[in-house]
Write a protein that holds these residues in place. Structure first.
Motif, PDB file in Angstrom:
ATOM      1  N   LEU A   1       0.838  -1.333  -0.103  1.00 36.54           N
ATOM      2  CA  LEU A   1      -0.038  -0.015  -0.078  1.00 36.54           C
ATOM      3  C   LEU A   1       0.869   1.361   0.054  1.00 36.54           C
ATOM      4  O   LEU A   1       1.778   1.189   0.868  1.00 36.54           O
ATOM      5  N   MET A   2       0.935   1.989  -1.114  1.00 39.97           N
ATOM      6  CA  MET A   2       1.712   3.386  -0.986  1.00 39.97           C
ATOM      7  C   MET A   2       0.634   4.203  -0.547  1.00 39.97           C
ATOM      8  O   MET A   2      -0.540   4.504  -0.610  1.00 39.97           O
ATOM      9  N   ILE A   3       1.470   5.262   0.450  1.00 37.80           N
ATOM     10  CA  ILE A   3       0.912   6.304   1.150  1.00 37.80           C
ATOM     11  C   ILE A   3       1.595   7.496   0.717  1.00 37.80           C
ATOM     12  O   ILE A   3       2.752   7.402   0.269  1.00 37.80           O
ATOM     13  N   ARG A   4       0.942   8.636   1.073  1.00 39.86           N
ATOM     14  CA  ARG A   4       1.633   9.767   0.988  1.00 39.86           C
ATOM     15  C   ARG A   4       2.905  10.178   2.039  1.00 39.86           C
ATOM     16  O   ARG A   4       2.809   9.825   3.101  1.00 39.86           O
ATOM     17  N   PRO A   5       3.937  10.689   1.497  1.00 39.52           N
ATOM     18  CA  PRO A   5       4.993  10.825   2.356  1.00 39.52           C
ATOM     19  C   PRO A   5       4.778  11.976   3.286  1.00 39.52           C
ATOM     20  O   PRO A   5       3.982  12.841   3.203  1.00 39.52           O
ATOM     21  N   GLY A   6       5.384  12.180   4.446  1.00 37.15           N
ATOM     22  CA  GLY A   6       5.171  13.018   5.512  1.00 37.15           C
ATOM     23  C   GLY A   6       4.161  12.725   6.454  1.00 37.15           C
ATOM     24  O   GLY A   6       3.664  11.827   6.534  1.00 37.15           O
ATOM     25  N   HIS A   7       3.716  13.921   7.099  1.00 38.90           N
ATOM     26  CA  HIS A   7       2.564  13.874   7.974  1.00 38.90           C
ATOM     27  C   HIS A   7       2.909  12.917   9.367  1.00 38.90           C
ATOM     28  O   HIS A   7       1.909  12.251   9.928  1.00 38.90           O
TER      29      HIS A   7
END
Length: 252
Positions: free
Chosen positions: A167-173
């Motif tokens: 599962l690819m997620i957005r970087p950061g946060h």
């Protein structure tokens, strides 16, 4: 990869409240001490300082053991192999042990990995999968034997080529004091065969609901140990599990 509930795990000694929370569930904790050779924000992160080998052996940096105190008596159950690789604050000399081992693969940046780790894998037929990201272990959250979550496209591509579900997620946060952001693998860890614990709330991440649904579809339950944003503490590293497959771990 645990087959039953975790009896002993390692977390950063900087975050004693996390260790205390996990101890309330029945898991004994090792509080990893600071290793002064690497940068201050991560110098007690277990994903930077430990690779668990088979047969009760742990690979650690040279001179790491001398920093252990009586409070770390749980580690006396293990034998230590001290890597002779140079560890410094400068990347990539800080990521010698930050490698992701899953199934029969080791994902790492080979030119930065500790020679002892590479030798161990070659001796045992574990396939070394090169990636550009040196912070490989903390960049990937292991959900089960076949599944990871990552924001790193290079790790995602390599894992998928090995047959893993990604599962690819957005970087950061993800909060990591001293840095712009932390990584998904550094804010969680498996505490049982079908249990994963997160430091912080998934809803603090823009892909939090996607992660929650995806993890649940794998049959893995989610424990959120703290309120507030996801926090990178170097992960939760399983060390020992209960021999009895019947859970002895108390719920939060």
């Amino acid at each position: 990869m645990p087959d039953s509930d975790i009896a002993l795990a390692a977390v950063s000694g900087t975050y004693s409240e996390i260790a205390e929370t996990l101890e309330k569930t029945g898991i004994e904790m090792v509080r990893v001490p600071e290793y002064p050779a690497i940068a201050k924000p991560v110098r007690s992160h277990p994903d930077m300082l430990m690779q668990v080998w088979e047969e009760g052996k742990i690979l650690v940096p040279s001179s790491f053991v001398k920093n252990l105190t009586k409070e770390d008596s749980n580690l006396h159950r293990f034998s230590f192999i001290e890597s002779q690789a140079l560890f410094t604050e400068k990347y990539p000399y800080d990521v010698r042990l930050n490698a992701l081992r899953i199934q029969n693969f080791l994902f790492c940046r080979p030119d930065a990995a500790a020679p002892e780790l590479l030798h161990f894998c070659k001796e045992r037929g574990i396939q070394i999968v090169p990636v550009r990201q040196g912070y490989t272990r903390c960049s990937a959250a292991v959900i089960d034997r076949n599944s990871i979550i990552t924001a790193d496209s290079g790790i995602a591509d390599a894992a998928q080529s090995c047959g893993l579900d990604v599962l690819m997620i957005r970087p950061g946060h993800i909060f990591l004091p001293g840095y712009d952001y932390g990584f998904i693998g550094g804010c969680c860890g498996l505490i049982g065969k079908n249990k994963i614990a997160f430091i912080g709330k998934l809803k603090s991440h823009p892909d939090g609901e996607r992660m929650r649904q995806w993890i649940s579809q794998k049959g893995v339950s989610i424990w959120e140990l703290t309120d507030g944003p996801l926090l990178d503490i170097g992960g939760i590293i399983p060390l020992l599990e209960y021999e009895n497959p019947v859970s002895e771990t108390r719920p939060l």
